[in-house]
Design a protein around this motif. Structure first.
Motif, PDB file in Angstrom:
ATOM      1  N   ASN A  75       0.837  -1.185   0.000  1.00 34.78           N
ATOM      2  CA  ASN A  75       0.000   0.000   0.000  1.00 34.78           C
ATOM      3  C   ASN A  75       0.876   1.240   0.000  1.00 34.78           C
ATOM      4  N   THR A  76       0.601   2.160  -0.910  1.00 43.22           N
ATOM      5  CA  THR A  76       1.352   3.412  -0.987  1.00 43.22           C
ATOM      6  C   THR A  76       0.406   4.541  -1.368  1.00 43.22           C
ATOM      7  N   LEU A  77       0.884   5.747  -1.145  1.00 43.92           N
ATOM      8  CA  LEU A  77       0.218   6.917  -1.709  1.00 43.92           C
ATOM      9  C   LEU A  77       1.054   7.312  -2.911  1.00 43.92           C
ATOM     10  N   ALA A  78       0.408   7.488  -4.044  1.00 45.02           N
ATOM     11  CA  ALA A  78       1.137   7.740  -5.283  1.00 45.02           C
ATOM     12  C   ALA A  78       0.455   8.845  -6.072  1.00 45.02           C
ATOM     13  N   LEU A  79       1.164   9.353  -7.064  1.00 48.25           N
ATOM     14  CA  LEU A  79       0.651  10.394  -7.939  1.00 48.25           C
ATOM     15  C   LEU A  79       0.284   9.789  -9.292  1.00 48.25           C
ATOM     16  N   LYS A  80      -0.884  10.139  -9.769  1.00 48.27           N
ATOM     17  CA  LYS A  80      -1.348   9.646 -11.056  1.00 48.27           C
ATOM     18  C   LYS A  80      -1.527  10.837 -11.991  1.00 48.27           C
ATOM     19  N   TYR A  81      -0.928  10.748 -13.151  1.00 46.64           N
ATOM     20  CA  TYR A  81      -0.922  11.825 -14.147  1.00 46.64           C
ATOM     21  C   TYR A  81      -1.963  11.561 -15.221  1.00 46.64           C
ATOM     22  N   SER A  82      -2.628  12.629 -15.648  1.00 49.59           N
ATOM     23  CA  SER A  82      -3.541  12.516 -16.778  1.00 49.59           C
ATOM     24  C   SER A  82      -3.721  13.884 -17.419  1.00 49.59           C
ATOM     25  N   ARG A 100      -3.305  13.580  -9.603  1.00 51.27           N
ATOM     26  CA  ARG A 100      -4.231  13.112  -8.583  1.00 51.27           C
ATOM     27  C   ARG A 100      -3.459  12.244  -7.608  1.00 51.27           C
ATOM     28  N   LEU A 101      -3.648  12.510  -6.312  1.00 52.57           N
ATOM     29  CA  LEU A 101      -3.081  11.651  -5.284  1.00 52.57           C
ATOM     30  C   LEU A 101      -4.018  10.471  -5.107  1.00 52.57           C
ATOM     31  N   MET A 105      -0.353  20.736 -10.619  1.00 52.43           N
ATOM     32  CA  MET A 105       0.681  19.991 -11.335  1.00 52.43           C
ATOM     33  C   MET A 105       2.097  20.365 -10.901  1.00 52.43           C
ATOM     34  N   ASP A 106       2.365  21.643 -10.664  1.00 50.39           N
ATOM     35  CA  ASP A 106       3.708  22.049 -10.241  1.00 50.39           C
ATOM     36  C   ASP A 106       4.033  21.494  -8.850  1.00 50.39           C
ATOM     37  N   VAL A 107       3.046  21.508  -7.956  1.00 52.12           N
ATOM     38  CA  VAL A 107       3.239  20.925  -6.616  1.00 52.12           C
ATOM     39  C   VAL A 107       3.456  19.419  -6.742  1.00 52.12           C
ATOM     40  N   ALA A 108       2.692  18.775  -7.600  1.00 52.39           N
ATOM     41  CA  ALA A 108       2.839  17.335  -7.799  1.00 52.39           C
ATOM     42  C   ALA A 108       4.226  16.979  -8.317  1.00 52.39           C
ATOM     43  N   MET A 109       4.754  17.783  -9.224  1.00 56.76           N
ATOM     44  CA  MET A 109       6.108  17.517  -9.734  1.00 56.76           C
ATOM     45  C   MET A 109       7.120  17.595  -8.597  1.00 56.76           C
ATOM     46  N   ASN A 110       6.952  18.547  -7.697  1.00 55.57           N
ATOM     47  CA  ASN A 110       7.820  18.679  -6.532  1.00 55.57           C
ATOM     48  C   ASN A 110       7.691  17.455  -5.620  1.00 55.57           C
ATOM     49  N   LEU A 111       6.467  17.031  -5.366  1.00 58.35           N
ATOM     50  CA  LEU A 111       6.244  15.859  -4.509  1.00 58.35           C
ATOM     51  C   LEU A 111       6.833  14.590  -5.123  1.00 58.35           C
ATOM     52  N   GLY A 112       6.718  14.471  -6.431  1.00 54.18           N
ATOM     53  CA  GLY A 112       7.205  13.281  -7.106  1.00 54.18           C
ATOM     54  C   GLY A 112       8.713  13.191  -7.203  1.00 54.18           C
ATOM     55  N   ARG A 113       9.402  14.234  -6.790  1.00 49.13           N
ATOM     56  CA  ARG A 113      10.871  14.253  -6.828  1.00 49.13           C
ATOM     57  C   ARG A 113      11.458  14.334  -5.428  1.00 49.13           C
ATOM     58  N   GLY A 114      10.916  13.597  -4.504  1.00 52.64           N
ATOM     59  CA  GLY A 114      11.486  13.579  -3.159  1.00 52.64           C
ATOM     60  C   GLY A 114      10.486  13.833  -2.059  1.00 52.64           C
ATOM     61  N   GLY A 115       9.215  13.869  -2.396  1.00 52.98           N
ATOM     62  CA  GLY A 115       8.194  14.045  -1.375  1.00 52.98           C
ATOM     63  C   GLY A 115       8.046  12.791  -0.528  1.00 52.98           C
ATOM     64  N   GLU A 166       7.629   9.432 -13.735  1.00 54.08           N
ATOM     65  CA  GLU A 166       7.365  10.870 -13.782  1.00 54.08           C
ATOM     66  C   GLU A 166       6.964  11.289 -15.185  1.00 54.08           C
ATOM     67  N   PRO A 167       5.917  12.125 -15.301  1.00 57.06           N
ATOM     68  CA  PRO A 167       5.520  12.589 -16.631  1.00 57.06           C
ATOM     69  C   PRO A 167       6.579  13.486 -17.247  1.00 57.06           C
ATOM     70  N   GLN A 168       6.674  13.426 -18.548  1.00 57.35           N
ATOM     71  CA  GLN A 168       7.616  14.271 -19.283  1.00 57.35           C
ATOM     72  C   GLN A 168       6.929  15.592 -19.563  1.00 57.35           C
ATOM     73  N   ARG A 169       7.550  16.672 -19.099  1.00 58.50           N
ATOM     74  CA  ARG A 169       6.993  18.000 -19.311  1.00 58.50           C
ATOM     75  C   ARG A 169       8.016  18.836 -20.056  1.00 58.50           C
ATOM     76  N   PRO A 170       7.546  19.695 -20.949  1.00 59.03           N
ATOM     77  CA  PRO A 170       8.505  20.566 -21.640  1.00 59.03           C
ATOM     78  C   PRO A 170       9.178  21.504 -20.660  1.00 59.03           C
ATOM     79  N   VAL A 171      10.469  21.744 -20.877  1.00 64.04           N
ATOM     80  CA  VAL A 171      11.240  22.640 -20.035  1.00 64.04           C
ATOM     81  C   VAL A 171      11.469  23.931 -20.793  1.00 64.04           C
ATOM     82  N   ALA A 172      11.221  25.054 -20.132  1.00 59.57           N
ATOM     83  CA  ALA A 172      11.414  26.354 -20.788  1.00 59.57           C
ATOM     84  C   ALA A 172      12.893  26.545 -21.118  1.00 59.57           C
TER      85      ALA A 172
END
Length: 130
Positions: free
Chosen positions: A2-9, A19-20, A40-50, A121-127
């Motif tokens: 059992n885990t808490l995870a992030l789901k991208y759509s 979505r958590l 989404m920006d908060v989720a990216m932060n959580l997915g990289r060490g949350g 982790e979802p692939q997002r364009p980088v500025a």
């Protein structure tokens, strides 16, 4: 497991969503129960060490963004707070009341769990740099 995870759509208009979810995996398969929608920006932060942690252990993880299980006066329930710094109650971005069994299942064998993306982790364009 059992885990808490992030789901991208993406929604019908192409807007990214995160979505958590409570992810339960056993010999019969995998199931997902939605908990909250996350920026989404908060989720990216959580997915990289949350992290996911009980409120009694937040002092061991200074500066980490994450999810904190907080005791409340409701039998069989706990609050789950999304904090930008698990130690600082002033950084709460979202708070939901969930079944205490989720906490017990997620933290049954570990005092802290890492938040991960389902399917990576979802692939997002980088500025481009200026």
């Amino acid at each position: 497991m059992n885990t808490l995870a992030l789901k991208y759509s993406r929604d019908a208009g192409g807007k990214e969503k995160a979505r958590l979810v409570h992810r339960e995996h056993d010999m019969t398969g995998t199931s997902y129960e939605g908990i909250m929608t996350i920026d989404m920006d908060v989720a990216m932060n959580l997915g990289r060490g949350g992290i996911v942690v009980d409120e009694n252990h937040v002092d061991r993880f200074p500066g980490h963004a994450g999810l904190v299980f907080v005791a409340i006066d409701k039998p069989g329930a706990v609050a789950l707070e999304l904090r930008m710094n698990v130690q600082d109650e002033d950084t709460v971005r979202n708070r939901v009341i969930i079944d205490a069994d989720v906490k017990n299942l997620v933290l049954s064998s570990v005092p802290v769990d890492m938040i991960k993306w389902i399917y990576g982790e979802p692939q997002r364009p980088v500025a481009a740099a200026a």
